[in-house]
Design a protein around this motif. Structure first.
Motif, short mmCIF file in Angstrom:
data_model
loop_
_atom_site.label_atom_id
_atom_site.label_comp_id
_atom_site.label_asym_id
_atom_site.label_seq_id
_atom_site.Cartn_x
_atom_site.Cartn_y
_atom_site.Cartn_z
N LEU A 5 38.38 43.16 39.35
CA LEU A 5 39.34 42.71 40.33
C LEU A 5 38.69 41.79 41.35
O LEU A 5 39.26 40.78 41.77
CB LEU A 5 39.99 43.91 41.03
CG LEU A 5 41.10 43.60 42.04
CD1 LEU A 5 42.14 42.69 41.44
CD2 LEU A 5 41.72 44.88 42.54
N CYS A 8 38.40 38.44 39.79
CA CYS A 8 39.69 37.77 39.74
C CYS A 8 39.96 37.05 41.05
O CYS A 8 40.34 35.89 41.07
CB CYS A 8 40.79 38.80 39.46
SG CYS A 8 42.44 38.10 39.30
N SER A 9 39.73 37.72 42.16
CA SER A 9 40.01 37.12 43.45
C SER A 9 39.04 36.00 43.76
O SER A 9 39.41 34.96 44.29
CB SER A 9 39.93 38.19 44.54
OG SER A 9 40.87 39.21 44.31
N CYS A 38 46.49 37.37 41.94
CA CYS A 38 45.52 36.91 40.95
C CYS A 38 46.15 35.71 40.25
O CYS A 38 47.03 35.88 39.40
CB CYS A 38 45.21 38.02 39.96
SG CYS A 38 43.90 37.64 38.78
N PHE A 52 44.67 43.28 36.86
CA PHE A 52 43.78 42.29 37.47
C PHE A 52 42.32 42.57 37.11
O PHE A 52 41.53 41.65 36.87
CB PHE A 52 43.94 42.29 38.98
CG PHE A 52 45.30 41.86 39.46
CD1 PHE A 52 46.19 41.22 38.62
CD2 PHE A 52 45.69 42.09 40.77
CE1 PHE A 52 47.45 40.81 39.06
CE2 PHE A 52 46.93 41.70 41.23
CZ PHE A 52 47.83 41.06 40.37
N GLY A 56 39.78 40.09 35.05
CA GLY A 56 38.49 39.71 35.60
C GLY A 56 37.34 40.00 34.66
O GLY A 56 36.33 39.27 34.66
#
Length: 368
Positions: A5, A8-9, A38, A52, A56
């Motif tokens: 995650l 992803c960000s 995302c 998410f 990732g």
């Protein structure tokens, strides 16, 4: 948050944690919650945070991905985010809906053709694999592809080579394939509409898409997000009525995020200030007439609407088959996708009848 995650960000360049405030003075009774983002995917629920995280983890690899989920859950958005977060994000992203192309044309769409290879081929045309070379090819509704084409697709996945239609020499490509289906892959394999060897080649990394009804708090948050976006586009300050907020969270949304977004948009267009979501979900339908049923037949009265008769036949056959949707589709002579679409429509209609008008009899269940 998990490493997946976080990745992803970070890849989409958002601050950590990637939380987008949705509070707006015009959004009445809006919960003090925030959505994670995302790419163009939004969610705060546990299923979406898990999604998410999976994105990732797989995005930086070159593994093929199979996305499984109901229509309207955002499978193409997931494929796009995987590409955006990949090492080849600057390379092409090409999408093809396999269910929207006729069996006679899909080979040319995938592999291209040479000039004069068939009637109408006035020039050489590159196919999706060639156009996606170096990047990502998204194959939506891959289970709608014929078995013959599945064999050819499998060969490309194994060798990275293919022939354009009418060509004497092979073309070599390097393409990551992200496929998607709204069917249960195991049921599709058992029904003989998906080759097991192709399934295992595509599903190196399977991703399951949660239905909107499984996402809890996301439903209201997304509705407010869509309303805020519309208000910003139109320079307005419209809000949801209290009844609409209750219905938004109670309705099962068989069409998932796509249905929610479209319903909010329709209600927004009709509203002067407060949105009434009930008419936007769909007009109330009359209750189908009670039909006579026995162990192996369904009898409908003269004057019964064709759609109502179809519904009774489908529901009775499903009950007769013990709830087995694959067998039901085979008995009725329709695709599994068509059956799922019909059942989603009936679920939506039943909900509206029970939630918005006084409950009434919905017919007689078939008996075995």
């Amino acid at each position: 948050m998990s490493n997946g995650l976080n990745a992803c960000s970070k890849v989409i360049g958002l601050p950590m944690p990637d939380r987008q405030p949705l509070h707006d003075a015009a959004a009445n009774d809006m919960p003090e919650k925030r959505l994670l983002r995302c790419g163009n995917l939004y969610g705060a629920s546990s299923p979406m945070q898990h999604l998410f995280s999976m994105i990732g983890k797989v995005a930086p690899t070159h593994a093929n991905v199979l996305i499984v989920g109901e229509s309207g859950t955002g499978k193409e958005l997931v494929a796009s985010v995987i590409h955006q977060m990949s090492r080849d994000k600057d390379q092409p992203f090409v999408a093809l809906n396999c269910g929207a192309i006729s069996p006679q044309l899909i080979e040319a769409e995938l592999f291209g053709h040479e000039r004069g290879s068939f009637t109408g081929a006035v020039r050489m045309q590159k196919g999706c694999f060639e156009r996606a070379n170096g990047g990502t090819l998204f194959l939506d509704e891959v289970t709608e592809m014929s078995l013959d084409m599945q064999v050819k697709l499998l060969r490309v996945l194994e060798t990275n080579r293919f022939y354009r239609i009418g060509a004497d020499e092979e073309t070599e490509v390097k393409v990551r394939v992200v496929a998607a289906t709204n069917r249960d892959p195991a049921e599709a394999v058992a029904a003989g509409v998906l080759r097991s060897d192709l399934y295992y080649r595509l599903a190196v990394f399977p991703i399951g898409m949660p239905a909107l009804r499984e996402r809890g708090e996301d439903i209201g948050l997304l509705a407010h997000l869509f309303l805020r976006q519309l208000n910003e586009e139109e320079g307005s300050h419209k809000t949801f009525s209290r009844a609409s907020l209750r219905l938004i969270n109670a309705y099962p949304w068989p069409g998932n995020v796509r249905e929610l977004k479209n319903a909010v948009h329709r209600a927004f267009i009709m509203a002067d200030r407060e949105l009434d979501i009930a008419p936007a979900i769909g007009p109330l339908k009359p209750v189908p007439p009670v039909v006579e049923q026995n162990a192996d037949s369904v009898t409908v009265p003269l004057g019964c609407k064709l759609a109502d008769a179809e519904q009774q036949l489908i529901c009775a056959t499903l009950d007769h088959c013990g709830g087995n949707k694959t067998l039901t589709a085979e008995v009725l002579g329709v695709s599994l996708k068509t059956l799922y679409n019909r059942l989603n429509e009936y679920q939506s209609k039943l909900f509206l009848q029970n939630a918005i008008v006084p409950a009434r009899s919905y017919g007689v269940q078939a008996r075995n």
